[in-house]
Write a protein that holds these residues in place. Sequence first.
Motif, PDB file in Angstrom:
ATOM      1  N   GLN A 188      36.621 -95.296  44.551  1.00  0.00           N
ATOM      2  CA  GLN A 188      37.072 -95.396  43.174  1.00  0.00           C
ATOM      3  C   GLN A 188      38.495 -94.873  43.000  1.00  0.00           C
ATOM      4  O   GLN A 188      39.271 -95.415  42.209  1.00  0.00           O
ATOM      5  CB  GLN A 188      36.124 -94.632  42.248  1.00  0.00           C
ATOM      6  CG  GLN A 188      36.304 -94.952  40.773  1.00  0.00           C
ATOM      7  CD  GLN A 188      36.115 -96.430  40.478  1.00  0.00           C
ATOM      8  OE1 GLN A 188      35.128 -97.028  40.902  1.00  0.00           O
ATOM      9  NE2 GLN A 188      37.051 -97.025  39.760  1.00  0.00           N
ATOM     10  N   GLU A 189      38.861 -93.831  43.728  1.00  0.00           N
ATOM     11  CA  GLU A 189      40.218 -93.302  43.620  1.00  0.00           C
ATOM     12  C   GLU A 189      41.244 -94.350  44.019  1.00  0.00           C
ATOM     13  O   GLU A 189      42.273 -94.523  43.352  1.00  0.00           O
ATOM     14  CB  GLU A 189      40.361 -92.060  44.494  1.00  0.00           C
ATOM     15  CG  GLU A 189      41.747 -91.434  44.427  1.00  0.00           C
ATOM     16  CD  GLU A 189      41.902 -90.247  45.357  1.00  0.00           C
ATOM     17  OE1 GLU A 189      43.043 -89.776  45.526  1.00  0.00           O
ATOM     18  OE2 GLU A 189      40.886 -89.789  45.916  1.00  0.00           O
ATOM     19  N   ALA A 190      40.972 -95.059  45.109  1.00  0.00           N
ATOM     20  CA  ALA A 190      41.888 -96.111  45.548  1.00  0.00           C
ATOM     21  C   ALA A 190      41.969 -97.220  44.514  1.00  0.00           C
ATOM     22  O   ALA A 190      43.056 -97.704  44.183  1.00  0.00           O
ATOM     23  CB  ALA A 190      41.435 -96.676  46.892  1.00  0.00           C
ATOM     24  N   ILE A 208      44.818-100.300  40.359  1.00  0.00           N
ATOM     25  CA  ILE A 208      44.825-100.894  39.018  1.00  0.00           C
ATOM     26  C   ILE A 208      46.035-100.392  38.230  1.00  0.00           C
ATOM     27  O   ILE A 208      46.693-101.158  37.512  1.00  0.00           O
ATOM     28  CB  ILE A 208      43.512-100.579  38.282  1.00  0.00           C
ATOM     29  CG1 ILE A 208      42.366-101.374  38.921  1.00  0.00           C
ATOM     30  CG2 ILE A 208      43.618-100.914  36.802  1.00  0.00           C
ATOM     31  CD1 ILE A 208      41.008-101.096  38.336  1.00  0.00           C
ATOM     32  N   LYS A 209      46.382 -99.121  38.372  1.00  0.00           N
ATOM     33  CA  LYS A 209      47.599 -98.615  37.725  1.00  0.00           C
ATOM     34  C   LYS A 209      48.837 -99.308  38.286  1.00  0.00           C
ATOM     35  O   LYS A 209      49.807 -99.551  37.559  1.00  0.00           O
ATOM     36  CB  LYS A 209      47.700 -97.100  37.926  1.00  0.00           C
ATOM     37  CG  LYS A 209      46.703 -96.295  37.116  1.00  0.00           C
ATOM     38  CD  LYS A 209      46.808 -94.818  37.416  1.00  0.00           C
ATOM     39  CE  LYS A 209      48.138 -94.244  36.988  1.00  0.00           C
ATOM     40  NZ  LYS A 209      48.214 -92.780  37.222  1.00  0.00           N
ATOM     41  N   ALA A 256      49.167-104.662  45.065  1.00  0.00           N
ATOM     42  CA  ALA A 256      47.983-104.013  44.500  1.00  0.00           C
ATOM     43  C   ALA A 256      46.873-105.036  44.234  1.00  0.00           C
ATOM     44  O   ALA A 256      45.694-104.765  44.497  1.00  0.00           O
ATOM     45  CB  ALA A 256      48.352-103.284  43.209  1.00  0.00           C
ATOM     46  N   MET A 257      47.245-106.209  43.732  1.00  0.00           N
ATOM     47  CA  MET A 257      46.244-107.242  43.459  1.00  0.00           C
ATOM     48  C   MET A 257      45.581-107.707  44.751  1.00  0.00           C
ATOM     49  O   MET A 257      44.351-107.905  44.804  1.00  0.00           O
ATOM     50  CB  MET A 257      46.891-108.418  42.741  1.00  0.00           C
ATOM     51  CG  MET A 257      45.909-109.552  42.417  1.00  0.00           C
ATOM     52  SD  MET A 257      44.577-109.045  41.302  1.00  0.00           S
ATOM     53  CE  MET A 257      45.452-109.067  39.732  1.00  0.00           C
ATOM     54  N   ASP A 310      35.904-102.171  36.914  1.00  0.00           N
ATOM     55  CA  ASP A 310      37.187-102.323  37.607  1.00  0.00           C
ATOM     56  C   ASP A 310      37.728-103.743  37.489  1.00  0.00           C
ATOM     57  O   ASP A 310      38.927-103.939  37.248  1.00  0.00           O
ATOM     58  CB  ASP A 310      37.020-101.949  39.077  1.00  0.00           C
ATOM     59  CG  ASP A 310      36.716-100.473  39.269  1.00  0.00           C
ATOM     60  OD1 ASP A 310      37.109 -99.687  38.391  1.00  0.00           O
ATOM     61  OD2 ASP A 310      36.062-100.119  40.276  1.00  0.00           O
ATOM     62  N   VAL A 311      36.842-104.739  37.640  1.00  0.00           N
ATOM     63  CA  VAL A 311      37.286-106.130  37.512  1.00  0.00           C
ATOM     64  C   VAL A 311      37.779-106.391  36.090  1.00  0.00           C
ATOM     65  O   VAL A 311      38.781-107.087  35.869  1.00  0.00           O
ATOM     66  CB  VAL A 311      36.155-107.095  37.895  1.00  0.00           C
ATOM     67  CG1 VAL A 311      36.564-108.542  37.621  1.00  0.00           C
ATOM     68  CG2 VAL A 311      35.781-106.929  39.361  1.00  0.00           C
ATOM     69  N   GLY A 312      37.075-105.827  35.118  1.00  0.00           N
ATOM     70  CA  GLY A 312      37.496-105.988  33.725  1.00  0.00           C
ATOM     71  C   GLY A 312      38.858-105.374  33.476  1.00  0.00           C
ATOM     72  O   GLY A 312      39.703-105.957  32.785  1.00  0.00           O
TER      73      GLY A 312
END
Length: 687
Positions: free
Chosen positions: A454-456, A461-462, A473-474, A501-503
């Motif tokens: 989750q941290e990654a 996402i940021k 990132a994508m 995360d996808v949202g």
Amino acid sequence: MNSQNSHTSWRPLTILSFRLEYVANGGLNGGNFHTTNVFLHAITTVLVYVFAFKELPKRSENEAFLAGLIFAVHPVHVEAVTGVVGRAEILCAILIIASHLFLQRDFVFFGLIAFIGALLSKEIAITYTGILVAYFIRDWLLNSSWFCTDNCDRHKTETSSNSENSKTTFNLCNALCVSVIFAMISLLYLTIRAWLCLSDEEGLKVGLGDSQLVRKTENPYKVLEPGLFKVLSLQIILLKYFELMVIPTWLSCEYSFNCLPMVNSIFDNRLPLVCLMHVVFWFLIFFSIYKLVHNRDGGFAMALVWIGIPFSPSSHIFVTIGTLVAERLLYIPSIGFALLVARTWGYTNTRAKKLKRIVEPVLVVLIAWYVHLTISRVPDWLDDKSLFAANLKSCPQSAKSNTQYHQLLLREGNITGAKLHLEKARSIHPDWCDLDLYFGSMALVEKLTRDNLQEAVDCFIKSLTCLHTANSAMDKLQTIFIERKKLEAGGNVKDPSLYYDVGRVNQITMNYDQALLDYKQGILAALEAHTPAVGVKIVSKVFDLLKSGNVSQSLLQSDPTLECQIRFSSAKLYKLAKEYRRALATYDEVFTLCKFARPGTLSEMVQLRLFLLETEGETLENVQAVADTLARVLALIDGKPSDVQVEYLQAAKRQYLQCVSIASASREREIASACLEKHNMIENALS
């Protein structure tokens, strides 16, 4: 090239040289590219010697040789020669000098062709037009022909020293015409370049001053507020260029934030050196003017012209550039510096022989220092490791230098060292958005010792909001999501964090409708998996998205129950998370907005109110709230009430009577009166 993400560089001749070399080598070969640059630098050095021989008074071969030697071994050229990107500077310098030599020989056509080639190598060539104007002004002041030949008796009589470095038959009128032609070519070039590079999709002008590629990270001077400190910071930049040109002490391939700190105090200990720089600068200006006017010696003045005019675009005074300081930008101005040193030596030999004993040892030491620094600097460019290590030694406070070394250590498997440099980069430049990608990549590497990604994911996402890292990132997120979906397919329960995360990714990339649908699936998955913590985070995102108005009306109209379903499920999640007040507030919104959901919503509200009454005690607030909630059944009655509705009304009557009793005992007469009035209203409804 026409987007805000472009650096707006149009250098077709330089790119063509790369393409031809790529074809000739049968692919990429760093050694061959470097060898070509060295060969081109050697050609430039020879041209500088020829140019200096024709430019300097009395055409002294010794002075010309000194100019060529200074240019050849100057350590500031290491970046331009060893780095492939420096090809643009070298080609531009060759063609500018060639153009100048052609004009001196009266070959105007070839001079024009060489100038066009210089423009197509790098845009800095446009400054040569200013140099031509400076030559015209010089000869106009001397009232002589421009680049006069040895047969010009009048010019020879008045300015014997200047006549010996001239080889053309142009008079002032012809010189002005040539300058105008070159200016028109420059204007045409700017027009074409603007059409190709400086217009975005809507036809708006976009230069480096507006480009998102130029940030505080690359050019901290750009973001400074106008005022005293910005003026002083500019002096620090000029001081660094002055040091690099005259006697470089340390070199770096990266002068980004915070390698060269900007000024934030009038007590900055670098400011005395700035004063010294200005003393030297203005002395040279006045001395060159004096020599030009009184001794008709334009050698000093034109050397300063060859320094100042090509350097002016890099000075941050006139235009915004993409870097704070770059050593390769001094490649062409150093031609003027070589002329200045050679002319100074020649002057001490003829006019100031007392200074000769001082100047010559200084020159020997200076050249020895240049040779030493150049020889020691070249190995730094051998590979990434040596370059980044050298750069970190020169600029330990550079955020970019620390991240570059971090990536190098990460590739080598030195996770501890990599993390230390990444943390240092963040401490130097905490608002640098690129760091999110690096921290996400670091978290992925650390996955070997833990399963939580989750941290990654949060870091990646940021990074989607950062222009420089969004694509990378994508790519990383898609790889992670594919793996997580495989894991979800093998289990019995859906993973709510995956939908969360996808949202978020879809929301950041402005795919709002899909983001809402992803969040809905995440809420349902959180209810099914009994993971309220993740669910509450999703609910927060959902409500922000709905309030923003970014969700299309077509989606909401295609399924009128969608928003109500999301809100109802969100209230259940709040209840599961034991956030009962937020759950009641959300149920209240559903009851108000969604008529079809009122029966089920009211049932949930009543159960929750009774639960709070039982757990928190029969306080006046709780009793009144339970009664009001039960009384809302009146909104559902259409005709004869059902048995359940009657039961709710009877319970509401009892609660209102309890409310009257507690309020009277507490001397809350207004509340007691209101509860009694509502009790009577329900009694009338039942009768």
